[in-house]
Design a protein around this motif. Structure first.
Motif, mmCIF file in Angstrom:
data_model
loop_
_atom_site.group_PDB
_atom_site.id
_atom_site.type_symbol
_atom_site.label_atom_id
_atom_site.label_comp_id
_atom_site.label_asym_id
_atom_site.label_seq_id
_atom_site.Cartn_x
_atom_site.Cartn_y
_atom_site.Cartn_z
ATOM 1 N N HIS A 54 0.804 -1.220 0.000
ATOM 2 C CA HIS A 54 0.000 0.000 0.000
ATOM 3 C C HIS A 54 0.837 1.269 0.000
ATOM 4 C CE1 HIS A 54 -3.339 -2.667 1.931
ATOM 5 N NE2 HIS A 54 -3.310 -2.770 0.606
ATOM 6 N N GLY A 55 2.101 1.143 -0.402
ATOM 7 C CA GLY A 55 2.946 2.317 -0.506
ATOM 8 C C GLY A 55 3.825 2.519 0.715
ATOM 9 N N GLU A 56 4.541 3.641 0.719
ATOM 10 C CA GLU A 56 5.512 3.917 1.776
ATOM 11 C C GLU A 56 5.388 5.361 2.239
ATOM 12 O OE1 GLU A 56 9.484 2.110 1.251
ATOM 13 O OE2 GLU A 56 8.749 1.534 -0.741
ATOM 14 N N LEU A 57 5.277 5.516 3.534
ATOM 15 C CA LEU A 57 5.061 6.816 4.145
ATOM 16 C C LEU A 57 6.201 7.786 3.876
ATOM 17 C CD1 LEU A 57 3.178 8.446 6.028
ATOM 18 C CD2 LEU A 57 4.393 7.428 7.976
ATOM 19 N N PHE A 58 7.425 7.259 3.801
ATOM 20 C CA PHE A 58 8.589 8.128 3.667
ATOM 21 C C PHE A 58 9.022 8.310 2.205
ATOM 22 C CE2 PHE A 58 8.661 6.647 8.039
ATOM 23 C CZ PHE A 58 8.790 7.858 8.710
ATOM 24 N N LYS A 59 8.049 8.192 1.309
ATOM 25 C CA LYS A 59 8.271 8.483 -0.098
ATOM 26 C C LYS A 59 7.142 9.375 -0.614
ATOM 27 C CE LYS A 59 10.940 4.319 -1.225
ATOM 28 N NZ LYS A 59 11.019 3.107 -2.085
ATOM 29 N N ALA A 60 7.435 10.080 -1.698
ATOM 30 C CA ALA A 60 6.424 10.907 -2.370
ATOM 31 C C ALA A 60 6.343 10.471 -3.822
ATOM 32 C CB ALA A 60 6.808 12.382 -2.279
ATOM 33 N N GLN A 61 5.221 10.779 -4.457
ATOM 34 C CA GLN A 61 5.083 10.466 -5.877
ATOM 35 C C GLN A 61 4.407 11.620 -6.593
ATOM 36 O OE1 GLN A 61 2.430 6.979 -5.331
ATOM 37 N NE2 GLN A 61 0.996 7.997 -6.718
ATOM 38 N N SER A 62 4.581 11.644 -7.897
ATOM 39 C CA SER A 62 3.886 12.624 -8.724
ATOM 40 C C SER A 62 2.385 12.383 -8.651
ATOM 41 C CB SER A 62 4.365 12.492 -10.177
ATOM 42 O OG SER A 62 3.461 13.128 -11.053
ATOM 43 N N SER A 63 1.615 13.457 -8.610
ATOM 44 C CA SER A 63 0.157 13.314 -8.587
ATOM 45 C C SER A 63 -0.404 12.958 -9.962
ATOM 46 C CB SER A 63 -0.492 14.603 -8.069
ATOM 47 O OG SER A 63 -0.070 15.713 -8.833
ATOM 48 N N LEU A 64 0.426 13.050 -11.001
ATOM 49 C CA LEU A 64 -0.024 12.693 -12.352
ATOM 50 C C LEU A 64 0.597 11.400 -12.863
ATOM 51 C CD1 LEU A 64 -0.043 16.160 -14.157
ATOM 52 C CD2 LEU A 64 -1.964 14.919 -13.133
ATOM 53 N N ASP A 65 1.826 11.106 -12.459
ATOM 54 C CA ASP A 65 2.528 9.910 -12.927
ATOM 55 C C ASP A 65 2.998 9.105 -11.716
ATOM 56 O OD1 ASP A 65 4.096 7.953 -14.012
ATOM 57 O OD2 ASP A 65 5.371 9.301 -15.189
ATOM 58 N N PRO A 66 2.241 8.086 -11.295
ATOM 59 C CA PRO A 66 2.583 7.339 -10.081
ATOM 60 C C PRO A 66 3.905 6.588 -10.164
ATOM 61 C CG PRO A 66 0.787 6.270 -11.262
ATOM 62 C CD PRO A 66 0.998 7.596 -11.918
ATOM 63 N N LYS A 67 4.489 6.505 -11.370
ATOM 64 C CA LYS A 67 5.789 5.838 -11.494
ATOM 65 C C LYS A 67 6.941 6.747 -11.061
ATOM 66 C CE LYS A 67 4.249 2.828 -15.257
ATOM 67 N NZ LYS A 67 4.392 2.499 -16.692
ATOM 68 N N LEU A 68 6.666 8.037 -10.939
ATOM 69 C CA LEU A 68 7.686 8.974 -10.483
ATOM 70 C C LEU A 68 7.641 9.035 -8.954
ATOM 71 C CD1 LEU A 68 7.525 12.009 -12.943
ATOM 72 C CD2 LEU A 68 9.372 10.348 -12.693
ATOM 73 N N VAL A 69 8.602 8.358 -8.318
ATOM 74 C CA VAL A 69 8.608 8.213 -6.859
ATOM 75 C C VAL A 69 9.916 8.771 -6.310
ATOM 76 C CG1 VAL A 69 8.502 6.570 -4.938
ATOM 77 C CG2 VAL A 69 7.122 6.172 -6.991
ATOM 78 N N TYR A 70 9.829 9.464 -5.185
ATOM 79 C CA TYR A 70 10.994 10.123 -4.598
ATOM 80 C C TYR A 70 11.114 9.787 -3.112
ATOM 81 C CZ TYR A 70 10.381 13.013 -8.786
ATOM 82 O OH TYR A 70 10.209 13.444 -10.084
ATOM 83 N N GLU A 71 12.345 9.582 -2.659
ATOM 84 C CA GLU A 71 12.604 9.461 -1.225
ATOM 85 C C GLU A 71 12.391 10.829 -0.581
ATOM 86 O OE1 GLU A 71 13.517 6.832 0.580
ATOM 87 O OE2 GLU A 71 13.940 5.346 -0.982
ATOM 88 N N LEU A 72 11.803 10.818 0.624
ATOM 89 C CA LEU A 72 11.600 12.069 1.343
ATOM 90 C C LEU A 72 12.738 12.293 2.323
ATOM 91 C CD1 LEU A 72 7.795 12.133 2.205
ATOM 92 C CD2 LEU A 72 9.025 13.702 0.723
ATOM 93 N N ASN A 73 13.392 13.430 2.219
ATOM 94 C CA ASN A 73 14.472 13.773 3.134
ATOM 95 C C ASN A 73 13.987 14.589 4.324
ATOM 96 O OD1 ASN A 73 16.476 12.514 1.510
ATOM 97 N ND2 ASN A 73 16.442 14.283 0.136
ATOM 98 N N THR A 74 12.724 15.035 4.273
ATOM 99 C CA THR A 74 12.138 15.784 5.385
ATOM 100 C C THR A 74 10.818 15.115 5.762
ATOM 101 O OG1 THR A 74 10.829 17.264 3.992
ATOM 102 C CG2 THR A 74 13.112 17.904 4.429
#
Length: 230
Positions: A105-125
């Motif tokens: 169901h995803g990961e709390l400490f990551k973010a993704q694009s609201s238009l392209d769910p394949k674009l995922v980023y680690e959150l540093n804050t």
């Protein structure tokens, strides 16, 4: 050759580390209706509320530590080939030392694009704020599968379950689909253990051994009475 052991974990294991679950409070999650903060409709209605909600969940999660059940699952890697499939969005399994964790169901400490769910980023804050954008220019959102959205990690999860020797379900009463359907892909030769204190569980047949305890005590019983006797 080590036996293959796949774990399906749910909110009950994280609850013993202090992370609250919405299913224990009548559909409310930290006082919010889950559809306000965990659905595409909620996001479209009030983006700022949703972002703030998950920002607060990250702060809370950072204050929580893995419990003995998480540690016990990580320790199983000494004797088994272990994969964990978790419905939880926290990273407590990883903190405890588990090396192969699939987040359904995803990961709390990551973010993704609201238009392209394949674009995922680690959150540093801890925060995602209005105006934080992906490289394509769209607003970032939590990397969480909301109600009504597809669960793309189901397919690799099914492939893991098809090959198990032992299937362990812990901290979930098997009410959330499609995750609960994973049990249907367990081979007939496999052993199945279900650790959950609820007595009101679906009947999965005599193949399933139910340990009616919370996660920490349930793992102690499993290791003492079952896995250590192989």
């Amino acid at each position: 050759m080590k036996k293959r052991l796949v774990v399906l974990s749910g909110a009950g294991i994280s609850a013993e580390s202090g992370i609250k679950t919405f299913r224990d409070s009548g559909g409310l999650w930290e006082g919010y209706d889950v559809m306000e903060v965990a659905s595409p409709e909620g996001w479209a209605k009030n983006m700022e509320l949703v972002l703030d909600f998950y920002n607060q969940r990250r702060i809370q999660a950072r204050s929580c530590k893995p419990n003995n059940a998480h540690v016990a699952l990580a320790d199983l890697e000494k004797d088994y080939e272990v994969d964990i499939i978790t419905q939880n969005i926290d990273n407590l399994h990883e903190q405890a030392g588990s090396t192969k964790v699939l987040h359904l169901h995803g990961e709390l400490f990551k973010a993704q694009s609201s238009l392209d769910p394949k674009l995922v980023y680690e959150l540093n804050t801890s925060d995602i704020n209005i105006g934080d954008k992906c490289k394509k220019g769209s607003q970032l959102r939590p990397h969480v599968v909301w109600f009504g959205e597809p669960v793309p990690m189901m397919f690799p999860a099914i492939e893991l379950v098809r090959k198990v020797d032992i299937f362990l379900i812990i901290g979930t009463s098997m009410q959330v689909y499609p995750a609960a359907s994973l049990i249907d892909f367990v081979p007939k030769r496999a052993e199945i253990y279900l650790i959950d204190p609820s007595q009101d569980l679906p009947y999965f047949g005599s193949q399933v051994i139910h340990i009616a305890e919370k996660a920490i005590r349930g793992m102690e019983i499993l290791k003492e009475n079952y896995l250590n006797h192989k």
